[in-house]
Design a protein around this motif. Structure first.
Motif, short mmCIF file in Angstrom:
data_model
loop_
_atom_site.label_atom_id
_atom_site.label_comp_id
_atom_site.label_asym_id
_atom_site.label_seq_id
_atom_site.Cartn_x
_atom_site.Cartn_y
_atom_site.Cartn_z
N ARG A 190 0.83 -1.20 0.00
CA ARG A 190 0.00 0.00 0.00
C ARG A 190 0.86 1.26 0.00
O ARG A 190 0.56 2.23 -0.70
N SER A 191 1.96 1.25 0.77
CA SER A 191 2.81 2.44 0.84
C SER A 191 3.57 2.69 -0.45
O SER A 191 4.12 3.78 -0.65
N GLN A 192 3.62 1.70 -1.34
CA GLN A 192 4.33 1.85 -2.62
C GLN A 192 3.40 2.26 -3.76
O GLN A 192 3.84 2.38 -4.89
N ILE A 193 2.13 2.46 -3.45
CA ILE A 193 1.15 2.90 -4.45
C ILE A 193 0.94 4.40 -4.26
O ILE A 193 0.44 4.83 -3.23
N HIS A 194 1.35 5.20 -5.22
CA HIS A 194 1.44 6.64 -5.03
C HIS A 194 0.33 7.46 -5.67
O HIS A 194 0.16 8.63 -5.32
N GLY A 195 -0.40 6.91 -6.58
CA GLY A 195 -1.44 7.71 -7.20
C GLY A 195 -2.14 6.96 -8.31
O GLY A 195 -1.68 5.91 -8.77
N ALA A 196 -3.28 7.51 -8.73
CA ALA A 196 -4.04 6.93 -9.83
C ALA A 196 -4.67 8.07 -10.62
O ALA A 196 -5.14 9.05 -10.04
N LEU A 230 -7.12 10.91 -9.20
CA LEU A 230 -8.10 10.44 -8.25
C LEU A 230 -7.64 10.78 -6.84
O LEU A 230 -6.46 10.95 -6.58
N ARG A 231 -8.59 10.91 -5.93
CA ARG A 231 -8.27 11.27 -4.54
C ARG A 231 -7.98 10.00 -3.73
O ARG A 231 -8.77 9.07 -3.74
N LEU A 232 -6.83 10.01 -3.05
CA LEU A 232 -6.48 8.89 -2.17
C LEU A 232 -7.24 9.03 -0.86
O LEU A 232 -7.17 10.05 -0.18
N CYS A 233 -8.00 8.02 -0.52
CA CYS A 233 -8.82 8.07 0.69
C CYS A 233 -7.98 7.74 1.92
O CYS A 233 -6.95 7.05 1.83
N GLY A 234 -8.41 8.22 3.08
CA GLY A 234 -7.67 8.03 4.31
C GLY A 234 -8.12 6.81 5.10
O GLY A 234 -8.91 5.98 4.62
N ASP A 235 -7.62 6.70 6.34
CA ASP A 235 -7.93 5.56 7.18
C ASP A 235 -9.42 5.47 7.52
O ASP A 235 -9.93 4.40 7.85
N LEU A 236 -10.11 6.60 7.48
CA LEU A 236 -11.54 6.61 7.80
C LEU A 236 -12.41 6.46 6.56
O LEU A 236 -13.62 6.67 6.62
N GLY A 237 -11.80 6.10 5.42
CA GLY A 237 -12.56 5.89 4.20
C GLY A 237 -12.64 7.12 3.33
O GLY A 237 -12.11 8.19 3.65
N CYS A 238 -13.34 6.98 2.20
CA CYS A 238 -13.46 8.08 1.24
C CYS A 238 -14.47 9.12 1.68
O CYS A 238 -14.43 10.26 1.24
N THR A 239 -15.40 8.72 2.54
CA THR A 239 -16.40 9.66 3.05
C THR A 239 -16.39 9.58 4.57
O THR A 239 -17.27 8.94 5.17
N PRO A 240 -15.37 10.18 5.22
CA PRO A 240 -15.28 10.12 6.68
C PRO A 240 -16.46 10.81 7.33
O PRO A 240 -17.15 11.63 6.69
N PRO A 241 -16.71 10.52 8.60
CA PRO A 241 -17.84 11.15 9.29
C PRO A 241 -17.72 12.67 9.23
O PRO A 241 -16.64 13.24 9.36
N ALA A 242 -18.85 13.32 9.01
CA ALA A 242 -18.85 14.77 8.98
C ALA A 242 -18.42 15.32 10.34
O ALA A 242 -18.71 14.72 11.38
#
Length: 279
Positions: free
Chosen positions: A52-58, A153-165
């Protein structure tokens, strides 16, 4: 005549001997023995996949179906990568899984493939990506076109692509804890929140580290009090203190509401300064 024949026979024997030596020497030479590229070819090439750390973008193509993925691959003085490709695997729910693979001799240290370089692999989806999430690898790096600076494309974080508001909710508080890079097993002690501002007391266990249970450094837990402001991406920490009341935090941010800090008691002594700005 007889002596001439003998000399001719001796010369022929000498030439034959030289020919045998020359042919013998050529026979012991292994093609490419001193050729680094050939030596590298003889190494075992094994199937690999970037982490995962070696995947830099899409990037998403203009057709909204072609995806180009940037990954780190081994590099060195000799060829280190073959057959780099991205393949679509079985879709799951609202996700589009893609696996990137390549073959490399980098598992053998003698290959010289000790460095890395960014390479790109391309895959064509059977239909436009749309609002689905692109998952590259397993465990995967997750990308989305939603709110992304296309074609990237946007890289999503640990809380997913749509984190809690951002708000006064448990999911929102979890995002706040992650935002301060807290230790493992951190838990929340108290929250004071109005939707725009947040005070979060967090603690984590430490256990006896010095053999003296009376020492403050050997307390069963240590804690921090963090102050946050709501931003578009979530709670943003701006101040940390162990002091009670409002004086320190309002010195830093005068707009911080008194209703959220007036009743705060000082935290027990811990291994951090009395107050500090957020990083």
């Amino acid at each position: 005549m007889r002596s001439g024949s003998m000399r001719g026979a001796a010369l022929a024997a000498t030439l034959c001997g030289l020919a045998v030596l020359l042919l013998g020497a050529c026979g012991t030479q292994v093609a490419g023995q001193d050729d680094p590229a050939s030596a590298a070819t003889a190494l075992p090439w094994t199937l690999s996949a970037p982490t995962r750390s070696q995947i830099h973008g899409a990037e998403l193509g203009a057709d909204r179906r072609t995806v180009t993925i940037a990954v780190d691959v081994p590099s060195g003085p000799n060829p280190c990568v073959r057959d780099l490709e991205a393949k679509l695997t079985e879709p799951v729910g609202n996700t589009v899984p893609v696996q990137v693979t390549f073959t490399s001799p980098s598992g053998d240290r003698s290959s010289g493939c000790s460095r890395s370089v960014t390479a790109k692999a391309r895959v064509t989806l059977p239909e436009p990506l749309g609002d689905r999430e692109l998952v590259v690898g397993y465990p995967g790096a997750v990308f989305t076109a939603d709110d992304a600076p296309l074609p990237h494309l946007r890289l999503c974080g640990d809380l997913g692509c749509t984190p809690p508001a951002t708000g006064c909710t448990p999911g929102s508080y979890e995002q706040a804890v992650k935002a301060v890079d807290s230790p493992a097993h951190t838990y929340r002690d108290a929250e004071h929140c109005d939707g725009k501002w947040l005070v979060l007391d967090i603690s984590w266990p430490t256990g006896p580290v010095c053999g003296d249970p009376e020492s403050g450094t050997c307390a069963p837990h240590l804690g921090d009090r963090w102050f946050y402001k709501a931003e578009k991406a979530g709670w943003k920490p701006f101040f940390r203190t162990s002091a009670g009341g409002c004086r320190d935090v309002q010195d830093r941010e005068p707009a911080f509401p008194t209703a959220l800090c007036a009743s705060l008691e000082p935290l027990p002594p811990a291994l951090h300064p009395t107050h500090s700005p957020a990083p």
